[in-house]
Design an enzyme around this catalytic site. Structure first.
Site, mmCIF file in Angstrom:
data_model
loop_
_atom_site.group_PDB
_atom_site.id
_atom_site.type_symbol
_atom_site.label_atom_id
_atom_site.label_comp_id
_atom_site.label_asym_id
_atom_site.label_seq_id
_atom_site.Cartn_x
_atom_site.Cartn_y
_atom_site.Cartn_z
ATOM 1 N N SER A 182 1.518 16.374 11.231
ATOM 2 C CA SER A 182 0.498 16.375 12.291
ATOM 3 C C SER A 182 -0.464 17.534 12.088
ATOM 4 O O SER A 182 -0.561 18.081 10.987
ATOM 5 C CB SER A 182 1.205 16.470 13.653
ATOM 6 O OG SER A 182 0.294 16.209 14.699
ATOM 7 N N ASN A 183 -1.211 17.904 13.112
ATOM 8 C CA ASN A 183 -2.158 19.015 13.019
ATOM 9 C C ASN A 183 -2.226 19.727 14.365
ATOM 10 O O ASN A 183 -1.543 19.345 15.309
ATOM 11 C CB ASN A 183 -3.529 18.506 12.571
ATOM 12 C CG ASN A 183 -4.074 17.477 13.545
ATOM 13 O OD1 ASN A 183 -4.347 17.787 14.703
ATOM 14 N ND2 ASN A 183 -4.206 16.237 13.089
ATOM 15 N N HIS A 184 -3.077 20.750 14.452
ATOM 16 C CA HIS A 184 -3.084 21.636 15.625
ATOM 17 C C HIS A 184 -3.936 21.144 16.788
ATOM 18 O O HIS A 184 -4.105 21.871 17.758
ATOM 19 C CB HIS A 184 -3.595 23.015 15.233
ATOM 20 C CG HIS A 184 -2.674 23.763 14.331
ATOM 21 N ND1 HIS A 184 -1.419 24.150 14.711
ATOM 22 C CD2 HIS A 184 -2.822 24.187 13.057
ATOM 23 C CE1 HIS A 184 -0.828 24.789 13.720
ATOM 24 N NE2 HIS A 184 -1.667 24.818 12.705
ATOM 25 N N SER A 185 -4.485 19.953 16.723
ATOM 26 C CA SER A 185 -5.363 19.514 17.814
ATOM 27 C C SER A 185 -4.605 19.468 19.139
ATOM 28 O O SER A 185 -3.476 18.985 19.213
ATOM 29 C CB SER A 185 -5.912 18.117 17.492
ATOM 30 O OG SER A 185 -6.562 17.592 18.632
ATOM 31 N N ALA A 201 -8.280 14.135 16.178
ATOM 32 C CA ALA A 201 -7.977 14.694 14.857
ATOM 33 C C ALA A 201 -6.928 13.773 14.226
ATOM 34 O O ALA A 201 -5.721 14.018 14.327
ATOM 35 C CB ALA A 201 -7.458 16.119 14.995
#
Ligand code: CTP
Ligand code: CA
Length: 229
Positions: free
Chosen positions: A33-36, A101
């Site tokens: 995943s990512n930091h959004s 994102a």
């Protein structure tokens, strides 16, 4: 709908917003995943609803929610689910803002039981591309719709943002720069530059994500084709 006798600018308009990250599973307990946080997109959904639009928010995994109870939220986890949730609402929406994102790649093989540590010191994962929601659906857009995308970059920001504007058939691209203090993931403030179809730039000062959302909605209202046109 009227406030103080004035018609809301987006009354009778349908809007679609994507926000938040996606999670791409590796096995039942792990994901990529990512930091959004989803804050910016959720703020836009709320601002569109406040302007009178009928808003559907396709929201990736986040603890946050829209403040306005009129926003219809579809919660999704993966890029594929976000694509499917967006596709069904795209054609009927006059305003589309894709702020999510979305993971660009996902594990090609998803284990149905937890992966165990092997004997070796390294693990190589095979990834495959997800579908680009904005690019795919943007290719079907009409001139009755206003389509807004985001561009988050760490370098060559302007060049990449303008490339996305062109290639994804956008009316407006919101360029986020990760270099700015007080901007980006999980902050309550953001520093963005808006580029319209002609490539004209409007650099906004550092302000709250709620205020940035309002500026974006104001630009959308200005770009909407006049009723019946
Ligand atoms: N986007 C999307 N679906 C994807 C990837 C991106 O809808 N699978 C949308 C984002 O919501 C955003 C815009 O496309 O509005 C740009 O996303 P970004 O990640 O900045 O650009 P990419 O085109 O994915 O290119 P790259 O990550 O290589 O910069
Ligand atoms: Ca990307």
């Amino acid at each position: 709908q009227a406030v103080n006798g004035a018609t809301l600018p987006l009354a009778g308009k349908k809007a679609l917003v994507t926000a938040g990250p996606t999670q791409e599973p590796l096995d039942p307990v792990r994901y990529i995943s990512n930091h959004s946080s989803g804050k910016m997109g959720i703020a836009i959904a709320d601002a569109l609803a406040a302007a009178g639009a009928d808003v559907t928010l396709v929201l990736g995994p986040t603890g946050l929610s829209a403040a306005n109870p009129a926003v219809k939220t579809i919660r999704v986890v993966t890029a594929e689910e976000m694509f499917n949730g967006s596709e069904v609402h795209f054609a009927q929406s006059e305003v589309i803002v894709m702020a999510a994102a979305v993971a660009d790649y996902r594990p090609k093989h998803v284990a149905d039981i937890k992966m165990k540590k092997g004997e070796g010191d390294a693990l190589t994962l095979e990834l495959e591309k997800t579908k680009d929601i904005l690019r795919t659906l943007g290719a079907t857009r009409t001139d009755k719709q206003v389509l807004v995308g985001f561009s988050l970059e760490t370098n060559n920001e302007k060049e990449y943002a303008l490339k996305k504007l062109r290639e994804k058939h956008l009316d407006l691209v919101v360029m986020n720069s990760l270099n700015d203090k007080g901007a980006g993931f999980n902050h309550d403030t953001n520093k963005v530059t808006l580029f319209n179809k002609n490539g004209d730039a409007r650099e906004l000062p550092l302000k709250s994500k709620l205020e940035v959302a309002q500026d974006i909605v104001n630009s959308i209202v200005e770009m909407l084709p006049a009723n019946g046109a």
